[in-house]
Design an enzyme around this catalytic site. Structure first.
Site, PDB file in Angstrom:
ATOM      1  N   LYS A   1       0.834  -1.213   0.000  1.00  0.00           N
ATOM      2  CA  LYS A   1       0.000   0.000   0.000  1.00  0.00           C
ATOM      3  C   LYS A   1       0.864   1.258   0.000  1.00  0.00           C
ATOM      4  CE  LYS A   1      -4.037  -1.947   2.371  1.00  0.00           C
ATOM      5  NZ  LYS A   1      -4.866  -1.924   3.601  1.00  0.00           N
TER       6      LYS A   1
ATOM      7  N   ALA B   1      -0.578   1.028   6.312  1.00  0.00           N
ATOM      8  CA  ALA B   1      -0.837   0.087   7.408  1.00  0.00           C
ATOM      9  C   ALA B   1      -1.950  -0.880   7.025  1.00  0.00           C
ATOM     10  CB  ALA B   1      -1.226   0.841   8.681  1.00  0.00           C
ATOM     11  N   ASP B   2      -1.932  -2.036   7.659  1.00  0.00           N
ATOM     12  CA  ASP B   2      -3.003  -3.012   7.488  1.00  0.00           C
ATOM     13  C   ASP B   2      -3.124  -3.810   8.779  1.00  0.00           C
ATOM     14  OD1 ASP B   2      -4.705  -4.036   4.992  1.00  0.00           O
ATOM     15  OD2 ASP B   2      -4.339  -5.710   6.364  1.00  0.00           O
ATOM     16  N   THR B   3      -4.364  -4.119   9.166  1.00  0.00           N
ATOM     17  CA  THR B   3      -4.615  -4.805  10.435  1.00  0.00           C
ATOM     18  C   THR B   3      -5.458  -6.049  10.215  1.00  0.00           C
ATOM     19  OG1 THR B   3      -4.593  -2.673  11.597  1.00  0.00           O
ATOM     20  CG2 THR B   3      -5.596  -4.526  12.764  1.00  0.00           C
TER      21      THR B   3
END
Length: 197
Positions: free
Chosen positions: A53, A69-71
């Protein structure tokens, strides 16, 4: 930083968290299409997504600092993404009831000179036991719809968690202290990071 930081995420939760510590930033969501995790461990999967990203946005804005960011939520090594519908949301909450699970956030920070720092943060969340009525009532609130693991700890989902081990902000979607350390590692000391009103 001479130019505003770019947040490569359309998440309103990440935007709100970043606004607590950074006055001057721009939101530019990534055009990247997320890949399935496959056999990748959750910590590595979120690092890969965050990196992709941030890199996609940085390719369009090469002179800017970019953070992506990724969660994900993981229970017993299985990744629980965003539920497709209320039935799937209820099933996820049932699986988390009375147990501990992990929330992983991958963070990628890219500097104007092309330097990159990518890491992941893990927080353990311990859920209270939930009855079927509890689960139905929570799902009916609508909070589950676009949340990994089908709950929002910053909302009414706070009542589902008995305790956490690790960074609270990580569960919401952006581990602020870890991001600060990443800036420090890339030459921006803590003293230069305070938000000036």
């Amino acid at each position: 930083m001479k130019e505003a930081l770019i947040l490569a995420s359309g998440s309103p939760r990440r935007r709100e968290l970043l606004s607590r510590v950074c006055r001057d930033f721009e939101v530019v969501p990534s055009n990247m299409v997320e890949k399935e995790a496959g056999s990748a461990p959750p910590a590595e999967y979120v690092k890969m997504l965050a990196d992709e990203k941030a890199s996609e946005v940085a390719s369009r804005f090469p002179s800017r600092w970019v953070v992506g960011a990724d969660t994900v939520v993981a229970s017993e090594g299985k990744i629980l993404g965003k539920p497709a519908d209320e039935r799937e949301a209820a099933a996820m909450l049932r699986a988390l009831s009375g147990r501990a699970h992990s929330v992983f956030t991958g963070v990628a920070l890219i500097a104007p000179d092309g330097g990159k720092n990518v890491c992941s943060e893990e927080t353990r969340v311990f859920f209270r036991p939930l009855s079927d009525d509890d689960i139905r009532a929570y799902v009916a609130l609508g909070e589950s719809a676009d949340k990994a693991g089908a709950y929002a700890i910053q909302g009414s989902g706070a009542l589902l968690a008995e305790r956490i081990e690790g960074c609270y902000f990580n569960v919401v979607g952006l581990p602020l202290s870890r991001l600060s350390k990443m800036f420090e590692e890339m030459g921006v000391p803590l003293a230069a990071q305070w938000r000036d009103e």
